[in-house]
Write an enzyme that holds these catalytic residues in place. Structure first.
Site, PDB file in Angstrom:
ATOM      1  N   ASP A 148       0.900  -1.212   0.118  1.00 45.03           N
ATOM      2  CA  ASP A 148      -0.153   0.001   0.096  1.00 45.03           C
ATOM      3  C   ASP A 148       1.088   1.243   0.110  1.00 45.03           C
ATOM      4  O   ASP A 148       0.382   2.362   0.027  1.00 45.03           O
ATOM      5  CB  ASP A 148      -0.866  -0.051   1.203  1.00 45.03           C
ATOM      6  N   MET A 149       2.110   1.280   0.262  1.00 41.34           N
ATOM      7  CA  MET A 149       3.236   2.159   0.394  1.00 41.34           C
ATOM      8  C   MET A 149       2.996   2.960   1.713  1.00 41.34           C
ATOM      9  O   MET A 149       3.786   3.791   2.023  1.00 41.34           O
ATOM     10  CB  MET A 149       3.079   3.114  -0.794  1.00 41.34           C
ATOM     11  N   HIS A 150       1.885   2.910   2.256  1.00 32.70           N
ATOM     12  CA  HIS A 150       1.792   3.405   3.454  1.00 32.70           C
ATOM     13  C   HIS A 150       0.982   2.630   4.587  1.00 32.70           C
ATOM     14  O   HIS A 150       0.422   1.641   4.153  1.00 32.70           O
ATOM     15  CB  HIS A 150       0.844   4.889   3.298  1.00 32.70           C
ATOM     16  N   THR A 151       1.090   2.756   5.874  1.00 36.22           N
ATOM     17  CA  THR A 151       0.392   2.117   6.711  1.00 36.22           C
ATOM     18  C   THR A 151      -0.931   2.634   6.978  1.00 36.22           C
ATOM     19  O   THR A 151      -1.141   3.648   7.311  1.00 36.22           O
ATOM     20  CB  THR A 151       1.243   1.953   8.215  1.00 36.22           C
TER      21      THR A 151
END
Length: 199
Positions: free
Chosen positions: A123-126
């Protein structure tokens, strides 16, 4: 005058004696990036191939072809958690396609990945749930042998696309696709069974 010149240049580009020169040039571009690959056979690369690699392995089969302006990002978390990108023999990656790998991205043999495709195993981010717990933000992507992915498709984390399948143009694949399937839509759904596809 201009139309005539353009027509002659187009004819020249497709002439039999210029094709070996163009193939040789794309192989030279592929060799320029060869030190980035951990294992590879002959590679052809269009202009503008960009590779970002850190704490990672990139393994290519024989005859892999990259189009123009392809972007590859393979970034692991630490030395004991390497990201691994594998691309099988005779697979074609189309112009402006992006492969983003933070854990594992495996593409089989004889696949055709069209232009402007995005494939991400993260997702590239949490994302944080209501209870404050971090949701899993990465999972391996597997694209099996002889898969055709249409232009502007988006393949997201945790997906397996079965062999001899087709992903329609513009599809957003968030769930796995069984072998011999044609899927389309957002989110992508299997719309019919197929034997496979041909060039």
């Amino acid at each position: 005058m201009t139309a005539t010149l353009l027509s002659r240049l187009t004819d020249l580009r497709h002439s039999p004696w210029i094709q070996p020169f163009a193939l040789g040039l794309s192989r030279i571009r592929g060799m320029r990036h060869s030190s980035t690959f951990d294992r590879h056979g002959p590679v052809c690369a269009g202009s503008g191939l960009r590779i970002r690699k850190r704490l990672a392995r990139i393994e290519l089969g024989d005859g892999v072809k990259f189009g123009h302006d392809v972007g590859i990002g393979v970034t692991g978390r630490n030395p004991s958690d390497l990201a691994v990108l594998r691309i099988g023999a005779h697979t074609i990656i189309g112009d402006r396609t992006h492969l983003n790998c933070q854990t594992s991205l495996s593409i089989g043999t004889h696949c055709a990945i069209s232009w402007d495709v995005e494939i991400l195993d993260s997702d590239m981010h949490t994302i944080v749930a209501e209870d404050g717990q971090a949701l899993p933000n990465r999972a391996p992507v597997v694209i099996e042998d002889r898969v055709w992915i249409g232009t502007r498709a988006l393949i997201l984390k945790g997906v397996t696309i079965g062999h001899d399948s087709i992903v329609a143009a513009g599809a957003v694949v968030v769930h796995s696709v069984p072998p011999h399937s044609l899927c389309a839509g957002n989110p992508a759904k299997v719309i019919r069974q197929v034997q496979g596809w041909r060039h």
